[in-house]
Structures are given as structure tokens and as C-alpha cells.
Design a protein around this motif. Structure first.
Motif, PDB file in Angstrom:
ATOM      1  N   LEU A 185       0.827  -1.207   0.000  1.00  0.00           N
ATOM      2  CA  LEU A 185       0.000   0.000   0.000  1.00  0.00           C
ATOM      3  C   LEU A 185       0.860   1.256   0.000  1.00  0.00           C
ATOM      4  CD1 LEU A 185      -2.741  -1.091   2.556  1.00  0.00           C
ATOM      5  CD2 LEU A 185      -3.049  -0.749   0.092  1.00  0.00           C
ATOM      6  N   SER A 186       1.888   1.273   0.813  1.00  0.00           N
ATOM      7  CA  SER A 186       2.754   2.438   0.871  1.00  0.00           C
ATOM      8  C   SER A 186       3.470   2.650  -0.459  1.00  0.00           C
ATOM      9  CB  SER A 186       3.778   2.263   2.003  1.00  0.00           C
ATOM     10  OG  SER A 186       4.654   3.364   2.045  1.00  0.00           O
ATOM     11  N   GLU A 222       4.242   5.711  -5.429  1.00  0.00           N
ATOM     12  CA  GLU A 222       4.551   5.670  -6.862  1.00  0.00           C
ATOM     13  C   GLU A 222       3.494   6.423  -7.669  1.00  0.00           C
ATOM     14  OE1 GLU A 222       7.259   4.289  -8.694  1.00  0.00           O
ATOM     15  OE2 GLU A 222       8.111   4.442  -6.673  1.00  0.00           O
ATOM     16  N   ALA A 223       2.222   6.296  -7.283  1.00  0.00           N
ATOM     17  CA  ALA A 223       1.173   7.058  -7.965  1.00  0.00           C
ATOM     18  C   ALA A 223       1.388   8.557  -7.780  1.00  0.00           C
ATOM     19  CB  ALA A 223      -0.195   6.638  -7.434  1.00  0.00           C
ATOM     20  N   GLU A 224       1.658   8.971  -6.562  1.00  0.00           N
ATOM     21  CA  GLU A 224       1.859  10.390  -6.288  1.00  0.00           C
ATOM     22  C   GLU A 224       3.096  10.928  -6.993  1.00  0.00           C
ATOM     23  OE1 GLU A 224      -0.274  10.348  -1.884  1.00  0.00           O
ATOM     24  OE2 GLU A 224       1.911  10.443  -2.029  1.00  0.00           O
ATOM     25  N   HIS A 228      -1.872   4.679   7.907  1.00  0.00           N
ATOM     26  CA  HIS A 228      -0.545   5.311   7.875  1.00  0.00           C
ATOM     27  C   HIS A 228       0.279   4.852   6.682  1.00  0.00           C
ATOM     28  CE1 HIS A 228      -1.162   7.496  11.500  1.00  0.00           C
ATOM     29  NE2 HIS A 228      -1.347   6.416  12.234  1.00  0.00           N
ATOM     30  N   ALA A 229      -0.059   3.689   6.104  1.00  0.00           N
ATOM     31  CA  ALA A 229       0.626   3.268   4.890  1.00  0.00           C
ATOM     32  C   ALA A 229       0.267   4.173   3.718  1.00  0.00           C
ATOM     33  CB  ALA A 229       0.275   1.819   4.559  1.00  0.00           C
ATOM     34  N   ILE A 230      -1.016   4.511   3.606  1.00  0.00           N
ATOM     35  CA  ILE A 230      -1.442   5.333   2.461  1.00  0.00           C
ATOM     36  C   ILE A 230      -1.404   6.826   2.779  1.00  0.00           C
ATOM     37  CG2 ILE A 230      -2.850   3.474   1.505  1.00  0.00           C
ATOM     38  CD1 ILE A 230      -5.337   4.865   2.595  1.00  0.00           C
ATOM     39  N   MET A 231      -1.481   7.170   4.068  1.00  0.00           N
ATOM     40  CA  MET A 231      -1.484   8.571   4.498  1.00  0.00           C
ATOM     41  C   MET A 231      -0.464   8.730   5.625  1.00  0.00           C
ATOM     42  SD  MET A 231      -4.148  10.145   2.902  1.00  0.00           S
ATOM     43  CE  MET A 231      -4.786  11.376   3.998  1.00  0.00           C
ATOM     44  N   PRO A 232       0.825   8.741   5.308  1.00  0.00           N
ATOM     45  CA  PRO A 232       1.832   8.720   6.369  1.00  0.00           C
ATOM     46  C   PRO A 232       1.797   9.927   7.300  1.00  0.00           C
ATOM     47  CG  PRO A 232       2.837   9.090   4.212  1.00  0.00           C
ATOM     48  CD  PRO A 232       1.417   8.686   3.965  1.00  0.00           C
ATOM     49  N   GLU A 233       1.236  11.052   6.840  1.00  0.00           N
ATOM     50  CA  GLU A 233       1.196  12.241   7.688  1.00  0.00           C
ATOM     51  C   GLU A 233      -0.079  12.312   8.522  1.00  0.00           C
ATOM     52  OE1 GLU A 233       0.951  12.471   4.363  1.00  0.00           O
ATOM     53  OE2 GLU A 233       2.910  13.110   3.584  1.00  0.00           O
ATOM     54  N   SER A 234      -1.000  11.355   8.342  1.00  0.00           N
ATOM     55  CA  SER A 234      -2.300  11.465   8.977  1.00  0.00           C
ATOM     56  C   SER A 234      -2.216  11.313  10.491  1.00  0.00           C
ATOM     57  CB  SER A 234      -3.244  10.392   8.430  1.00  0.00           C
ATOM     58  OG  SER A 234      -4.515  10.481   9.027  1.00  0.00           O
ATOM     59  N   LYS A 235      -3.003  12.152  11.187  1.00  0.00           N
ATOM     60  CA  LYS A 235      -3.106  12.087  12.642  1.00  0.00           C
ATOM     61  C   LYS A 235      -4.588  12.115  13.024  1.00  0.00           C
ATOM     62  CE  LYS A 235       1.316  14.400  13.403  1.00  0.00           C
ATOM     63  NZ  LYS A 235       1.980  15.583  14.017  1.00  0.00           N
TER      64      LYS A 235
END
Length: 372
Positions: free
Chosen positions: A325-326, A331-333, A364-371
Motif C-alpha cells: 500500500l505504501s 509511486e502514484a503520487e 498510515h501506509a497510504i497517508m503517512p502524515e495522517s493524525k
């Protein structure tokens, strides 16, 4: 286009809210318009544009793609479509999704399933069904989420496309007229994953007719269209789009390697096939090669790309699931694509509704900055 996509990605990455996104895109307009003179729909929609004056300044699909950024598929299999009182998904979840850092939702619609007891090929959308769609669109937009209305009846359309064609077109006649006055960050996706009897060639015909219906009332709204064979990257070169319409966002889906992403999934015939690993350099290079192929097509055709579905079933080894997922999202971004994770709850789960909490390793794999 590659230079533009890279710069746009970097400029909007830290944008918060629609004003910041539009400002980032506006600053890049000289780059975007250099050497490109094609409007969203140059010619055949002039009369419609005059009739729909509110869409005269709608952004094109490249700009819309910069707004979509990161998203999630929602409520496709929720009971709320038949009875709102039994729904799992709550209005407040839209704001929660936004606060977690997502920029859009892809709402999966099953109008045949949820408007039953009709003759094949006919469609009458129940008032309650349309009101539920209005409810979802309203709350998502109020939460500052862009919205994709996705016609998700891919299984029915794959079995008998010609019989269902009038109902398919009738759906877009109704929905496009109903939402003609909504803001530009409401998008229409004509059909999820055309496949089987909906061959790539037949899909090109259906898509052209549905697009013409939408353009009568929405000449500059971004419409999402993907290739045949389950929106597969390998079939992009068989997708035919009107060259003069630059308000089309092309979608692809990615679940490769399928034996890994769908291991343990009974619906895919893999209930007892588990323990498949992923993460070698060869595994990663295979993803890069697939994405490079899609990026080359997008560059050649000057079309932005949206990774509308991707995910790993939750019976895969957790460490490998998170790695995949990460890697796929980054890679898409890196190529300037927007993406929509499959899906919020249910299979490939991202949010546990009964426990009211995110599945944090996936988030957190797809949105590492998410809190959250």
C-alpha cells in the motif's frame, strides 16, 4: 506534461482547503496553457455552455486532478441506500475523513440493485434513493471533500449490456440534470470496471453516448472514464476519447499481483490461498513498469490519471500488505496521479465502524502524515 504534473504535485501537496488548492493551480496556469489550446469541449457544447453559464469558468480535468489528491471509496455496500435508518455510514464520517487528510470520496452507486422490481432495461429512481444521494453529496461537499459519483453496476452491465443500455443512459440523463448546478469538484464516473460482454470496443460506444448526455447539461464538468477489462492499465491503448474534450479524467484500477492482493478472499475464489508474500525488488519493479506504461499513455494523450481503486485484502500478511500500500500510493503520487483507496469499510477495510476507529497500519501506509 510530465514537468507540469511534477510541479503541480509539489505545489498542492501541502495545500489545505479549496482556496489553497485553486491558488496553487492558478499559479501554474502559464505552464499548463503553454502550447495547449484545447478547452474542455470545443465546439459542439457551445450552446450548452451558454445555457449553463455557471460552468463557464469550471477548471479542466488537470486542475481537478490536482484537487482530488487522496481519497477513499465509500458507502457502496451500505444498507442506507434501501433504508437510511439502517445505514452504517454516518454524516459525520465525511468530516472525519477530511480531518484524516483525505481530499475526496468516491461514492459507489448501484441504481439497479437499489431501485428493484423494474423491467430489464428500464430505470425509475425512487425519490428516497435520490434523496439519499443528495444527502451524501451535500454532507461530503460541506466537509470540503470533492465527490465522484461512480456508476458501480459493473457486474450487471458486464452480463447484458445491450438490454441494460437504456437504463444506463437514463441514469445519467437524470443524475447529470439533477446536479448541473453543483460546484466543479463534483465529478461523474460513467461506469466502474467495464468487463466481459462490455468489451473495450462496446464500452467506447456506450461511453460516447453517455458522455454526450452529460454534456447537454454539464458541458465543463469533469467526467471520469476508464479503459475496458476492469479499468486495466493494459487496455488504456484501446480507450477512445473525444480529442476536443479536456474535461475527462482517465481512471485505472490496480490490484496486481492479484494472487497477493486478493489472497483469502472467498469472492475471488481464493479463500484458502493465503500466506503469499510481497516486497522483493522484482515485486516493486513490476509495479513501476505498470505505472510507467500508464504514465507514458497519459503523456502521449495529454490526459491526467486517477488511480480510482487499489488495495490488499485484509488476510494478507500485515507487513507485506502495508509495504504494498505504501509503495503503490507513493509511486502514484510521484507521477502526479490522484488516488482513491478501496475501501472505507467492508472488504479491504480502512475504518472499523463498530469500534469507530481507523485501521491505523493501513491508514498510515497510504497517508503517512495522517493524525486521526
Amino acid at each position: 506534461m510530465v514537468g507540469f504534473a511534477s510541479e503541480l504535485r509539489d505545489r498542492v501537496r501541502w495545500a489545505t482547503g479549496w482556496k489553497a488548492v485553486f491558488a496553487a493551480v492558478a499559479a501554474l496556469m502559464p505552464v499548463l496553457t503553454a502550447g495547449i489550446s484545447l478547452p474542455c469541449n470545443s465546439g459542439r457544447a457551445l450552446a450548452a455552455e451558454a445555457a449553463v453559464a455557471g460552468q463557464a469558468d469550471f477548471p479542466d480535468a488537470i486542475q481537478i486532478n490536482g484537487q482530488l489528491q487522496r481519497g477513499v471509496n465509500v458507502i457502496g455496500y451500505d444498507p442506507l441506500w434501501r433504508d437510511r435508518s439502517r445505514g452504517r455510514f454516518e454524516a459525520g464520517f465525511f468530516r472525519m475523513i477530511r480531518e484524516a487528510g483525505f481530499s475526496h470520496v468516491r461514492i459507489n452507486l448501484h441504481p439497479f440493485r437499489d431501485n428493484p422490481r423494474q423491467e430489464p432495461g428500464t430505470l425509475m429512481l425512487r425519490p428516497e434513493y435520490l434523496e439519499t444521494m443528495d444527502w451524501a453529496v451535500r454532507h461530503a461537499l460541506e466537509a470540503e471533500l470533492a465527490v465522484i459519483l461512480d456508476f458501480h453496476e459493473f457486474q450487471a452491465m458486464a452480463k447484458d449490456p445491450e438490454t441494460l443500455k437504456p437504463a444506463f443512459l437514463a441514469f445519467w440523463e437524470t443524475v447529470s440534470a439533477r446536479y448541473r448546478d453543483r460546484p466543479p469538484h463534483l465529478l461523474f464516473e460513467l461506469l466502474n470496471e467495464p468487463n466481459t460482454k462490455m468489451t473495450p470496443e462496446l464500452w467506447n460506444q456506450f461511453a460516447a453516448e453517455a458522455l454526450a448526455i452529460v454534456r447537454k447539461t454539464n458541458p465543463r464538468r469533469t467526467v471520469v472514464i476508464g479503459p475496458g477489462q476492469w479499468n486495466n492499465i493494459s487496455h488504456l491503448d484501446r480507450l477512445v476519447l473525444p480529442e476536443d474534450d479536456r474535461c475527462i479524467l482517465v481512471t485505472v484500477h490496480y490490484y496486481s499481483p492479484f494472487d497477493f492482493t486478493h489472497q483469502g478472499a472467498a469472492f475471488a475464489g481464493k479463500a484458502d490461498k493465503v500466506g503469499i508474500r510481497w516486497g522483493t525488488e522484482d515485486d516493486r519493479q513490476a509495479v513501476r513498469a505498470d505505472f510507467d506504461r500508464a504514465a507514458a499513455w497519459a503523456e502521449a494523450h495529454r490526459r491526467p490519471l486517477y488511480l480510482g481503486e487499489f488495495g490488499v485484502y485484509d488476510r494478507a500478511p500485515q507487513e507485506d500488505r502495508v509495504q504494498w500500500l505504501s509503495f503503490v500510493t507513493r509511486e502514484a503520487e510521484r507521477r502526479g496521479w490522484s488516488w482513491g483507496y478501496w475501501q472505507f469499510d467492508g472488504d479491504f477495510i480502512l475504518f472499523n465502524i463498530p469500534e469507530r476507529k481507523w485501521v491505523e497500519p493501513v491508514l498510515h501506509a497510504i497517508m503517512p502524515e495522517s493524525k486521526p
